[in-house]
Structure formats: structure tokens, C-alpha cells
Design a protein around this motif. Structure first.
Motif, short mmCIF file in Angstrom:
data_model
loop_
_atom_site.label_atom_id
_atom_site.label_comp_id
_atom_site.label_asym_id
_atom_site.label_seq_id
_atom_site.Cartn_x
_atom_site.Cartn_y
_atom_site.Cartn_z
N UNK A 87 0.79 -1.22 0.00
CA UNK A 87 0.00 0.00 0.00
C UNK A 87 0.82 1.28 0.00
N UNK A 88 2.12 1.14 0.17
CA UNK A 88 2.98 2.33 0.15
C UNK A 88 3.26 2.75 -1.30
N UNK A 89 3.79 3.96 -1.44
CA UNK A 89 4.05 4.50 -2.77
C UNK A 89 5.46 5.09 -2.86
N UNK A 90 6.07 4.92 -3.99
CA UNK A 90 7.34 5.54 -4.31
C UNK A 90 7.21 6.20 -5.68
N UNK A 91 8.21 6.96 -6.06
CA UNK A 91 8.24 7.53 -7.40
C UNK A 91 9.44 6.99 -8.14
N UNK A 92 9.25 6.73 -9.43
CA UNK A 92 10.32 6.16 -10.24
C UNK A 92 10.22 6.65 -11.67
N UNK A 93 11.27 6.40 -12.44
CA UNK A 93 11.30 6.78 -13.85
C UNK A 93 11.61 5.53 -14.67
N UNK A 94 10.73 5.25 -15.62
CA UNK A 94 10.91 4.08 -16.49
C UNK A 94 11.37 4.54 -17.87
N UNK A 95 12.26 3.77 -18.49
CA UNK A 95 12.65 4.04 -19.86
C UNK A 95 12.06 2.93 -20.74
N UNK A 96 11.28 3.34 -21.73
CA UNK A 96 10.44 2.42 -22.49
C UNK A 96 10.55 2.77 -23.98
N UNK A 97 10.55 1.77 -24.87
CA UNK A 97 10.53 2.09 -26.30
C UNK A 97 9.31 2.95 -26.64
N UNK A 98 9.51 3.98 -27.43
CA UNK A 98 8.39 4.87 -27.77
C UNK A 98 7.28 4.12 -28.48
N UNK A 99 7.63 3.05 -29.17
CA UNK A 99 6.63 2.26 -29.90
C UNK A 99 5.59 1.64 -28.98
N UNK A 100 5.86 1.59 -27.67
CA UNK A 100 4.93 1.01 -26.71
C UNK A 100 3.82 1.99 -26.31
N UNK A 101 3.92 3.23 -26.74
CA UNK A 101 2.94 4.26 -26.36
C UNK A 101 2.03 4.57 -27.55
#
Length: 390
Positions: free
Chosen positions: A158-172
Motif C-alpha cells: 500500500x505504500x508509494x514511491x516515485x520512479x522513472x521508467x525508460x520504455x521504447x516509444x513504440x509502446x505508447x
């Protein structure tokens, strides 16, 4: 000192300034820079300047990167902003471990877009996370290879953190919703991810990214290239914006010969004392902004060379001085635009586009003077900055 590789990129960029300026009006109409602009930057080596040398990149210092982005700004504000996004985001990929870097930098030359407002979620799953959310104002997404997305990590407890993901643009998916009066050609559309699997090695904690202390990264860091997230991005933003101001200054000087002042006896505007004062004031504001930026990049490089990070007070100074440099650039262009006369409102006259672009880009949340000067002022007065974004 500028390296020979940086000098070569600078030389190539300077040669394409006329082409970037010539394409400005069409780029604005299309709400996206022409493919030729991207090809010219590619040929100049711009998309390799932040790539580590071990992946075939130029691995330039932050000061060298900023100088190159500033040169691009002389030609086209939107192209400079996109170059800044693609370059700085690629530089931030070095925050990740070796496996992620190998994937992103496989081709040496790479374009990475990004959104650092955590408007999505990362839900843990076997081997990684599921990414969901939408990110507005995602500059450069139309021609990016990869995308950085800040998101809230929803932990099982139930806790929350913040993060940054690097993803192929083709996935969006991209929503073509960018229709603006400033930086119109940046194509800063909304990107959306729906249940996109992101392997764990392509996710880093937000706090680790800010301080550049990502666990497991030490073995793959290039000496002298450990820059914190916000200080690095802000310096690169300021480089692009100051380039726009320099370009507007050059355009003003090119346009003024032979121009009179309507409804007066002045047949040469350059001989009017007010114009002389305006030009000098604008030139000094730009020079002052460039000097502040040089001081900032020098500070960041000094600490990077020592494999250390600036102090909290110094990071606050970077925020305040970067925003102040941008404000000086904006004020310089305002002076020059005001001195350009009514004919400057024509879309065929480039200075009006430089004026609108710098007005819009200076409103970016990272560059707002009041926000950043407040943070700097609090720290100068011995108070807590009350923000983790340093």
C-alpha cells in the motif's frame, strides 16, 4: 576547453543554421519540424553527444552539450528545444544500469523523449512493472526511439514511491493534441501507456535519479559525467533558450540596415539613440545570461570530475541562476521585438517566431523565475528549500 569532437559538431551545426531558419515558418504551420531538420542534426552528430563513448557516442561534457544546443537555438527555437529534450534525456539514461544502457544506446545515435511529472503508475509484477498513464507536453515523442516516464510505484503493502521508467516509444500511443502559439513545431503531444510491461532493470527511483546515486551504476559510469537530474536538465534548457535569444539578436541586426522609423524624419533606425540603447541592453542581457550559464556548467563539471554532487546550497543556486539566465534571454528578445516595428508581426519575418517561442518556453515549470528564485532565496536565507527537486 572544447574538445575536437565538440568543435566538429559545433562547426557542422553552424553550417545548418540558415536551413533551420528557412524551415521555421513551414515547421510552425505543420506543428512539427521537418524531417530534414532531424536529418541535419543527425548528420552533425548531435544525437551522439550524450551517448557514452563505449557505445560509439561522443560522450561530451555538459558544457559542450549546452554550447551545441545554444547554437541550434540560433536557427530554430523548436528544433533547439527538441534537440535539448532528446540529448538531455539520452544523458539521463546513463542513470540506469549497464543492461538498460546497452539496449538504449545500441545504435550510438539515439533520440529519447521524456516526461518527469509522475502522471502514471508502475505496478510491480513478475520481473518488472506494468506501466499505465498519460504524459502531456511530451516534446519530441513523434521522432523518439525511447521515452522516459515518471510514475508512482504502487507497492503491494500500500505504500508509494516515485520512479522513472525508460520504455521504447513504440509502446505508447500518441494523441496529436499539440496546437499552440509558442514552440508550435515541437509536437509536444500526449503519450499514453496501457499495461506496458517494463523490466525491472529499466526502472530507477526518482530520488536516486535526482542525486545520481542509482545503485549498481558505479561500474558503468563514464568519469566526469555524473550529473544530477534537475541541475543537468535545467542547464541544457537554458542553453537552448539563450540560443533563441542570440538568434533573435542576429536577426534584428540583419533586418535593421536601411530601415527608417515611420512617421518621423529618421531614415536610418540604427542612428537613433534609443535603438542603440536597446541593442546594447539586449546584447548585455544575453551576454550576462551566457556568463551565468557558463558558471553553472563549470560548477557541474567540477563536481562531476570529482565524482561528487554539488551541495544543497549550490543546487539551489543552479536553479535560481538558470531561471534568471532564461529571464534575461526573454527580456533581451522582448526589447529587440519591440524595436522591430509593426512589420515584424508578419509570419514571414522570423523574429516574431523567436519572440513567441521564448515567451512560451520561459513559462515551462522548470524555468519559472519566481519558483526558482524562491527556492534559491530560501536557501540563501538559511531556510529549508521545501522541495526535493534539486
Amino acid at each position: 576547453m572544447t574538445s575536437s569532437q565538440a568543435e566538429q559538431v559545433l562547426k557542422s551545426v553552424r553550417e545548418i543554421i540558415p536551413a533551420l531558419r528557412a524551415a521555421g515558418e513551414k515547421a510552425e504551420e505543420d506543428r512539427w519540424i521537418p524531417a530534414e531538420n532531424i536529418a541535419l542534426l543527425e548528420k552533425a552528430g548531435v544525437f551522439r553527444i550524450a551517448t557514452p563513448a563505449r557505445f560509439g557516442g561522443l560522450d561530451l561534457s555538459v558544457g559542450e552539450q549546452v554550447e551545441i544546443l545554444r547554437e541550434i537555438g540560433r536557427g530554430c527555437g523548436s528544433t533547439a528545444w527538441l534537440g535539448m529534450v532528446w540529448v538531455s534525456s539520452a544523458g539521463l539514461v546513463t542513470l540506469y544500469g549497464d543492461k538498460a544502457q546497452e539496449e538504449v544506446f545500441a545504435g550510438g545515435s539515439v533520440r529519447v523523449s521524456g516526461g518527469f511529472t509522475p502522471s502514471g503508475t508502475l505496478t510491480p509484477t513478475e520481473g518488472g512493472f506494468l506501466l499505465n498513464g498519460s504524459w502531456r507536453f511530451n516534446s519530441g515523442c513523434k521522432a523518439a526511439d525511447w521515452n522516459l516516464s515518471a510514475a508512482i510505484v504502487e507497492n503491494a503493502d500500500g505504500s508509494h514511491d516515485e520512479a522513472i521508467a525508460v520504455v521504447p516509444l513504440s509502446e505508447y500511443t500518441i494523441t496529436d493534441d499539440w496546437n499552440t502559439s509558442s514552440a508550435a513545431a515541437t509536437g509536444s503531444c500526449t503519450t499514453t501507456a496501457e499495461n506496458v510491461f517494463v523490466p525491472a532493470h529499466r526502472v530507477v527511483g526518482y530520488g536516486d535519479a535526482i542525486s545520481n546515486t542509482t545503485p549498481g551504476r558505479d561500474a558503468v559510469v563514464t568519469p566526469g559525467r555524473r550529473y544530477g537530474l534537475f541541475t543537468y536538465i535545467m542547464a541544457e534548457c537554458a542553453g537552448a533558450v539563450l540560443g533563441i535569444a542570440r538568434g533573435a539578436y542576429e536577426l534584428f541586426l540583419e533586418r535593421i540596415p536601411g530601415r527608417g522609423i515611420t512617421y518621423t524624419s529618421w531614415d536610418d533606425q540604427s542612428k537613433h539613440p534609443l535603438t542603440q540603447i536597446q541593442v546594447a541592453t539586449a546584447a548585455n542581457k544575453i551576454a550576462a545570461g551566457e556568463a551565468l550559464l557558463a558558471e553553472i556548467t563549470g560548477l557541474l563539471q567540477k563536481y562531476a570530475d570529482q565524482d561528487e554532487q554539488p551541495s544543497l546550497e549550490e543546487k539551489a543556486d543552479v536553479r535560481g541562476r538558470t531561471a534568471f539566465a532564461v529571464q534575461l534571454a526573454k527580456e533581451a528578445v522582448e526589447i529587440l521585438y519591440t524595436a522591430s516595428g509593426a512589420t515584424a508581426i508578419q509570419r514571414s519575418v522570423p523574429i516574431q517566431r523567436f519572440h513567441r517561442d521564448i515567451q512560451g518556453l520561459s513559462l515551462h515549470a522548470l524555468l519559472q523565475p519566481n519558483t526558482n528564485l524562491e527556492v534559491q532565496g530560501r536557501v540563501l536565507l538559511g531556510l529549508d528549500p521545501e522541495t526535493p527537486f534539486l
